[in-house]
Design an enzyme around this catalytic site. Structure first.
Site, PDB file in Angstrom:
ATOM      1  N   ASP A 103     -21.481 -48.959 -44.282  1.00  0.00           N
ATOM      2  CA  ASP A 103     -22.230 -49.220 -45.515  1.00  0.00           C
ATOM      3  C   ASP A 103     -21.677 -48.336 -46.623  1.00  0.00           C
ATOM      4  O   ASP A 103     -21.851 -47.100 -46.593  1.00  0.00           O
ATOM      5  CB  ASP A 103     -23.730 -48.906 -45.324  1.00  0.00           C
ATOM      6  CG  ASP A 103     -24.514 -50.085 -44.772  1.00  0.00           C
ATOM      7  OD1 ASP A 103     -23.915 -51.155 -44.519  1.00  0.00           O
ATOM      8  OD2 ASP A 103     -25.739 -49.946 -44.602  1.00  0.00           O
ATOM      9  N   GLU A 135     -27.897 -47.476 -37.624  1.00  0.00           N
ATOM     10  CA  GLU A 135     -27.669 -46.879 -38.947  1.00  0.00           C
ATOM     11  C   GLU A 135     -28.466 -45.592 -39.080  1.00  0.00           C
ATOM     12  O   GLU A 135     -29.677 -45.620 -39.193  1.00  0.00           O
ATOM     13  CB  GLU A 135     -28.085 -47.876 -40.032  1.00  0.00           C
ATOM     14  CG  GLU A 135     -27.831 -47.347 -41.427  1.00  0.00           C
ATOM     15  CD  GLU A 135     -28.036 -48.405 -42.490  1.00  0.00           C
ATOM     16  OE1 GLU A 135     -27.775 -49.601 -42.212  1.00  0.00           O
ATOM     17  OE2 GLU A 135     -28.479 -48.045 -43.583  1.00  0.00           O
ATOM     18  N   ASP A 191     -23.728 -51.498 -49.513  1.00  0.00           N
ATOM     19  CA  ASP A 191     -25.178 -51.405 -49.451  1.00  0.00           C
ATOM     20  C   ASP A 191     -25.604 -50.449 -50.548  1.00  0.00           C
ATOM     21  O   ASP A 191     -25.563 -49.228 -50.363  1.00  0.00           O
ATOM     22  CB  ASP A 191     -25.630 -50.904 -48.074  1.00  0.00           C
ATOM     23  CG  ASP A 191     -27.155 -50.883 -47.968  1.00  0.00           C
ATOM     24  OD1 ASP A 191     -27.832 -51.265 -48.936  1.00  0.00           O
ATOM     25  OD2 ASP A 191     -27.662 -50.456 -46.915  1.00  0.00           O
ATOM     26  N   ASP A 212     -32.416 -41.063 -51.995  1.00  0.00           N
ATOM     27  CA  ASP A 212     -31.370 -42.035 -51.652  1.00  0.00           C
ATOM     28  C   ASP A 212     -31.009 -42.843 -52.901  1.00  0.00           C
ATOM     29  O   ASP A 212     -31.762 -43.700 -53.330  1.00  0.00           O
ATOM     30  CB  ASP A 212     -31.968 -42.954 -50.572  1.00  0.00           C
ATOM     31  CG  ASP A 212     -30.973 -43.914 -49.986  1.00  0.00           C
ATOM     32  OD1 ASP A 212     -29.772 -43.809 -50.272  1.00  0.00           O
ATOM     33  OD2 ASP A 212     -31.410 -44.794 -49.230  1.00  0.00           O
ATOM     34  N   LYS A 242     -29.978 -42.102 -40.699  1.00  0.00           N
ATOM     35  CA  LYS A 242     -30.437 -41.599 -42.006  1.00  0.00           C
ATOM     36  C   LYS A 242     -31.332 -40.395 -41.749  1.00  0.00           C
ATOM     37  O   LYS A 242     -32.175 -40.449 -40.851  1.00  0.00           O
ATOM     38  CB  LYS A 242     -31.208 -42.690 -42.754  1.00  0.00           C
ATOM     39  CG  LYS A 242     -31.522 -42.321 -44.202  1.00  0.00           C
ATOM     40  CD  LYS A 242     -32.176 -43.473 -44.963  1.00  0.00           C
ATOM     41  CE  LYS A 242     -32.391 -43.060 -46.405  1.00  0.00           C
ATOM     42  NZ  LYS A 242     -33.126 -44.082 -47.190  1.00  0.00           N
ATOM     43  N   HIS A 266     -26.309 -41.827 -46.827  1.00  0.00           N
ATOM     44  CA  HIS A 266     -27.199 -41.248 -45.813  1.00  0.00           C
ATOM     45  C   HIS A 266     -26.627 -39.945 -45.259  1.00  0.00           C
ATOM     46  O   HIS A 266     -27.356 -38.960 -45.088  1.00  0.00           O
ATOM     47  CB  HIS A 266     -27.443 -42.251 -44.676  1.00  0.00           C
ATOM     48  CG  HIS A 266     -28.221 -43.460 -45.098  1.00  0.00           C
ATOM     49  ND1 HIS A 266     -28.574 -44.456 -44.230  1.00  0.00           N
ATOM     50  CD2 HIS A 266     -28.737 -43.822 -46.306  1.00  0.00           C
ATOM     51  CE1 HIS A 266     -29.260 -45.394 -44.873  1.00  0.00           C
ATOM     52  NE2 HIS A 266     -29.366 -45.038 -46.138  1.00  0.00           N
ATOM     53  N   MET A 321     -22.838 -60.071 -40.595  1.00  0.00           N
ATOM     54  CA  MET A 321     -23.844 -59.174 -40.002  1.00  0.00           C
ATOM     55  C   MET A 321     -25.232 -59.640 -40.421  1.00  0.00           C
ATOM     56  O   MET A 321     -25.404 -60.159 -41.522  1.00  0.00           O
ATOM     57  CB  MET A 321     -23.579 -57.734 -40.481  1.00  0.00           C
ATOM     58  CG  MET A 321     -24.549 -56.687 -39.979  1.00  0.00           C
ATOM     59  SD  MET A 321     -26.026 -56.476 -41.036  1.00  0.00           S
ATOM     60  CE  MET A 321     -25.419 -55.263 -42.229  1.00  0.00           C
ATOM     61  N   ASP A 358     -35.089 -60.890 -46.569  1.00  0.00           N
ATOM     62  CA  ASP A 358     -34.362 -61.141 -47.816  1.00  0.00           C
ATOM     63  C   ASP A 358     -34.152 -62.646 -48.002  1.00  0.00           C
ATOM     64  O   ASP A 358     -34.327 -63.188 -49.084  1.00  0.00           O
ATOM     65  CB  ASP A 358     -32.942 -60.546 -47.788  1.00  0.00           C
ATOM     66  CG  ASP A 358     -32.908 -59.092 -47.396  1.00  0.00           C
ATOM     67  OD1 ASP A 358     -33.872 -58.373 -47.718  1.00  0.00           O
ATOM     68  OD2 ASP A 358     -31.906 -58.670 -46.772  1.00  0.00           O
ATOM     69  N   GLU A 413     -23.791 -45.006 -43.318  1.00  0.00           N
ATOM     70  CA  GLU A 413     -23.847 -45.259 -44.767  1.00  0.00           C
ATOM     71  C   GLU A 413     -23.458 -43.987 -45.508  1.00  0.00           C
ATOM     72  O   GLU A 413     -23.967 -42.903 -45.214  1.00  0.00           O
ATOM     73  CB  GLU A 413     -25.257 -45.697 -45.161  1.00  0.00           C
ATOM     74  CG  GLU A 413     -25.392 -45.936 -46.659  1.00  0.00           C
ATOM     75  CD  GLU A 413     -26.668 -46.665 -47.042  1.00  0.00           C
ATOM     76  OE1 GLU A 413     -27.103 -47.573 -46.309  1.00  0.00           O
ATOM     77  OE2 GLU A 413     -27.240 -46.312 -48.092  1.00  0.00           O
ATOM     78  N   ASP A 451     -28.189 -44.805 -53.598  1.00  0.00           N
ATOM     79  CA  ASP A 451     -27.597 -46.138 -53.437  1.00  0.00           C
ATOM     80  C   ASP A 451     -26.805 -46.568 -54.671  1.00  0.00           C
ATOM     81  O   ASP A 451     -26.932 -47.715 -55.135  1.00  0.00           O
ATOM     82  CB  ASP A 451     -28.705 -47.168 -53.131  1.00  0.00           C
ATOM     83  CG  ASP A 451     -29.111 -47.172 -51.660  1.00  0.00           C
ATOM     84  OD1 ASP A 451     -28.314 -46.725 -50.816  1.00  0.00           O
ATOM     85  OD2 ASP A 451     -30.223 -47.642 -51.343  1.00  0.00           O
ATOM     86  N   HIS A 487     -31.272 -59.091 -44.290  1.00  0.00           N
ATOM     87  CA  HIS A 487     -32.439 -58.900 -43.434  1.00  0.00           C
ATOM     88  C   HIS A 487     -33.168 -60.233 -43.412  1.00  0.00           C
ATOM     89  O   HIS A 487     -33.201 -60.931 -44.439  1.00  0.00           O
ATOM     90  CB  HIS A 487     -33.430 -57.893 -44.007  1.00  0.00           C
ATOM     91  CG  HIS A 487     -32.884 -56.539 -44.317  1.00  0.00           C
ATOM     92  ND1 HIS A 487     -32.282 -56.211 -45.504  1.00  0.00           N
ATOM     93  CD2 HIS A 487     -32.896 -55.395 -43.585  1.00  0.00           C
ATOM     94  CE1 HIS A 487     -31.941 -54.939 -45.491  1.00  0.00           C
ATOM     95  NE2 HIS A 487     -32.294 -54.414 -44.349  1.00  0.00           N
TER      96      HIS A 487
END
Lengths: 383, 383, 383, 383
Positions: A244, A180, A286, A254, A182, A219, A87, A59, A216, A256, A56
């Site tokens: 993802d 994406e 991810d 979530d 969710k 998700h 990406m 980031d 993802e 992850d 992103h």
């Protein structure tokens, strides 16, 4: 340990810089790890065998004053390591300005700012050679029935996608968009909650061919949905542009988790779907290294994501190649589903005139359990 | 008690004959109620204020030998009561012949038989004047990763829909199809698990305009999804052809509670979405009177479904008409979402050149809670 | 294939006769398989390597007229095969008489009948040498807030348990009771919804030492709870009297998959908890062979349940024995949790006077991910 | 608006200072609101009609240097407003030092520091007159099967509770402990995941009478459990020492909605259970004003929590007083459940000798739906 599960760039593994860079802040506590320099992370991921990184804007470039300097260092890292940026995505969910949404915020100024932020980042993505631009609308949604006019929000979502597609065409960028989905978190109910809802929206766009999905694992599993089945439908629509990979334990927050953790059998079928379904894109992770880990633990998780993928890929291939499995698929009549229901030239009158041995069909066993147990034993490594 | 919540045919209430006819058999026990004659049920539903009935072939006509006699009696009941048959659907999930699917069964003979059964029932539906034909693929899916080739299944699903659409066109029937999504139960993972997935499939059909959705409250809520938001997206796509109203308590077995029971606030927003979103179709109930009830209890539940709808409709209308609510919507900037993000003629360069007061936007309260509390108080009847 | 995963009676595998005997009737369709003679099933399970069978009265003896004849045949089968009846349970949920509960039915006559049915079955269980009597209150609960007075229901539950304990003591039977928790299905909310709620009730009994638990994998996972963690707590309380092994995919309908299917990593930790936690009882399977299978498929699933258990047992033992795992446990400070927080003789004043290196403790990595990845690789058979 | 739903201190409403003080930081973004001075919050809550406040040490006293000054200001606020501190709790979950647990951390130093922090806060609680000390073990648990020895963790949990009980007795404090269960988030699986598991642990303590529960609506609903039924069981055990009221939409992330939002019918039965079940403690709200709100919105939510409670209390009382409801309860045989199953002096032989009209009992309707619909109409304000 270097073995056949040691990743190489040919494996197309890709990591979000925000994954290894996650500092551990959650709703119940602040960061447990120091800030990781994203450029340093790039070198480290290359060392571990990754082929690409993603980010992103916030980031990589949290500090406007350091923007060009950081970009220079980052380009050097890419050049040093051979990693590519496959990406890029825009953070339109962290800053409180986006607290009620970004491209579907009620506040038009917020929408305009969000769109400007996305456009600027598309330029950056293009300059770094990224072919995919992901859009996760983390705050697009509501906790309150009346606070979001869903029809109007869909209009704004469509408009925004039409706008960015037109921009990319106009600029001549070689770039596609990936939505994406969710279902919830951080908002009570997020727009485009599943793979299906996102594909549906795409069918209403001006340039549907430019927009696909970045589903993802966690998700979909937060909605109790089968991820492998979901991406198989996305592939059927030609819409699996990116993926993802991570782990989750069903409907809850979530998690992850690193890929493989959580629903392991689901991960096996996910790899099988990707490897046999024609997906050619990056295998992108991810996930969030748990707050309990220090940086050594963080790198363990990154290595484990790739290692687990390669182990599962190896097993899925062995499963598909096993003659007993081929026979079991036949016994379960799986290939028969590829035969059209009507024969060439056959009319519905023909079909209706036929008589069916309903009792016989009803009592025929499908031998699905034997097939599934064969998959289980390949997964467990006991065949 | 006859009051403003007493239903009349103008309210367009419709019931599946299988709802009041459910005998209470579940996985853990057999029927707790006697078989209800569907023709008798028709009279009774008319008495209670319904406008229409719907059925699966097997509900009305379980016995081939009695087919014509029952149809005669049924037509008489319709004529006596003024009720119409607004929708018909085919049972392709109960008979063990469909144990691994119907139009996506691996076994091609099963698919052919299923298609023949559907076609026969389409003729019946047309003969009774039904304008909507629902297809719920309750057994289309799998518990096992390898037993169902999802891509091939999607091909067969698409083919079947193209076939039935062509048939209806050829016959000149005035009929549309409505797909009913469900995430799981009785199969582990059902194809087209959500509203979104079904709309996505429709976008691939030869006659997409002939196929829409029949979403069910409980089915979406079993995936933790917001039903009102889901049907709002379906309406945006022009795909809300029909609706199944009932109650559910989130991710768990399919409860099929009477409408209003379960997620009551969700029911309020559902009614609001139907009444303000342009939905013109029947308000159709698909629920199961609990196994604890005798026939008197069954009729209580049928009456309560309609009564609860009317109560919620009344409240939703009052909510939308309340000047304080209008002000609160304005304060929450809800109408502003209907303004396009870009002004007419504005370029992206203009948008990007603008400067945004990010800090100011970030600290502006959205007043969503006040709006939501106004809805709550309308619902509770204390305003 | 006969290999080290071929079960023998020493493995203490046990099956409910209702598992392989499940005919496939569910909410959406009738039986897909013929009735299986329970005596024949007993021979077949022995053939496959089971050590024991269990049953509800209605499974074995549906027909009062055939009771003694069936029992004779069953005793012969036990004697022929060497199988034992390790557990018996009463069906207090299928007959519509129990539609609103059994020992906590509002209707006192129903409660009395239920208790009589249980007592009769306790006598039968004792006569067959069963040491465990399971009580699953499948219909004890409600869909409606006011229809069940929970406090009164708890009184009746407690009374019933006190009564049956006193009866067993009086008769001199060598028998203990095991409660089976479940959160929902077939009722909206079942009393004693989790392992914890059942242990809590036991603490209020006259003979708490006679009553423990029979937790089921899928039942806890339907509430999103971690089964291995749950039985570890039950073992800590000395309350794991029996266990029901099967598979489930999180919060949704009760899937009753064969053991290993569903949450495979959870199954690994479940076996680890049973094998290392001091559990000495039968490894009892309570699952439903999917409706897609014929009898050959049914026997495949029964064999697979045992085989999967043995595979996981082998892997769990290898995991615990692996020196690298021992080191990783040490690095994760797992053994340190067994040291009391206060040293012998230490006062709270001492503890409070100490100074703590909070920063140092906060930044120390716990190396949990590495440990978890080692477990993953043992499970996958790549170490 | 001041009306019969305007709260007064007699209503015993209590708020955690961390509720209105939540700044909106979550996993996906930082704070959206400024820090609220807890002393200022105290004045404001008094203004709105609250009777009490509660806090974690870190809420009120984040800065050691300001400790005494803040306490002085806080005591003045209590004295000025008449508010009391009815409960205090310790934050043993935010600081990264607690990232792997506090009183059950593997790291013994962490456990010692946690215990010292708790003890210090018990002294503070006593000095402020708090009668209840809540312990929420938010980080006690694991994401990894092997990283936490559950048996050892239960030992440490028990020891810690025995230690703090002994300390309170020794100091002569008038204080009880209340455990707060939660199934997951922020940890993958938290120890004591439900009301039942916590009551079970209490039965193993040295001073079980000193320890009860502080259940939270959303925490139980995250496991799909019925909160009203859960607290009714807790009341039956004499263990409902405190309560955390808020709103949630089933299994997903912890939403902490204002009371009433989420599962409204559940909130009605929760209030009914509290008001009719003998609960005498504070009505304590533990929720998070959404990130979308500014401080005006925050105060709206606080007022709405109390207002919704009073509205529901009014309706629950009207429901219980309605003669039609009394009749419906009778028809549903609810009072009959309070009659023991065995008559005084009756033997089991008597009970077993009786003959039961199974058919008649099976076909008797329970009229639960009519009862439930009456509750619905009271809730909706249409009776």
């Amino acid at each position: 340990m270097s073995d056949r599960f040691t990743p190489s760039p040919d494996d197309k593994f890709s990591f979000g810089l925000w994954t290894v860079g996650w500092q551990g802040a959650d709703v119940f506590g602040p960061a447990s790890r120091d800030l990781l320099d994203p450029v340093e992370a790039t070198y480290q991921l290359a060392e571990l065998g990754a082929a690409a990184v993603t980010f992103h804007d916030d980031d990589l470039l949290p500090d406007e004053a350091q923007r060009e300097a950081t970009l220079d260092r980052f380009r050097t890292a890419l050049s040093d390591t051979g990693l590519v940026v496959e990406m890029v995505t825009t953070n339109t969910f962290s800053d409180p300005v986006f607290k009620e949404g970004a491209i579907t915020a009620n506040n038009r100024e917020v929408r305009r700012y969000a769109l400007a932020k996305v456009l600027r980042n598309i330029d950056l993505a293009a300059s770094l050679g990224a072919k995919t631009f992901v859009m996760w609308g983390g705050r697009e949604g509501a906790e309150h029935g009346a606070s979001k006019n869903v029809g109007a929000a869909m209009d704004r979502f469509r408009d925004a996608l039409d706008t960015v597609c037109a921009y990319v065409l106009e600029q001549g960028y070689d770039m596609r968009f990936a939505l994406e989905p969710k279902p919830n978190e951080p908002r009570g109910d997020i727009l485009l909650p599943s793979i299906g809802h996102a594909i549906a929206l795409i069918s209403e766009l001006e340039h549907p061919e430019m927009v696909g999905l970045n589903p993802e694992v966690g998700h979909e599993e937060m909605a109790g949905l089968n991820f492998a089945q979901g991406i198989a439908q996305a592939l059927w629509h030609g819409k699996l542009f990116h993926v993802d990979l991570n782990g989750q334990h069903g409907p809850r927050f979530d998690q992850d988790l690193r890929f493989g953790a959580g629903n392991l059998r689901g991960a096996f079928w996910t790899v099988d779907a990707l490897e046999t379904g024609g997906y050619e894109g990056p295998r992108h992770f991810d996930y969030k290294p748990p707050r309990t880990e220090d940086m050594a633990g963080v790198w363990e998780t990154a290595a484990a994501c790739m290692r687990n993928y390669l182990i599962l890929k190896d097993k899925a291939a062995a499963f598909r190649a096993d003659p007993e499995v081929v026979g079991a698929l036949e016994a379960a009549r799986v290939p028969e589903l590829s035969e059209p229901t009507l024969a060439p030239g056959e009319t519905l009158a023909d079909l209706r005139a036929e008589s069916y041995d309903i009792e016989g069909l009803a009592t025929t066993g499908m031998a699905f359990e034997r097939l599934d147990q064969l998959a289980m034993e390949h997964l467990l490594g006991v065949r």
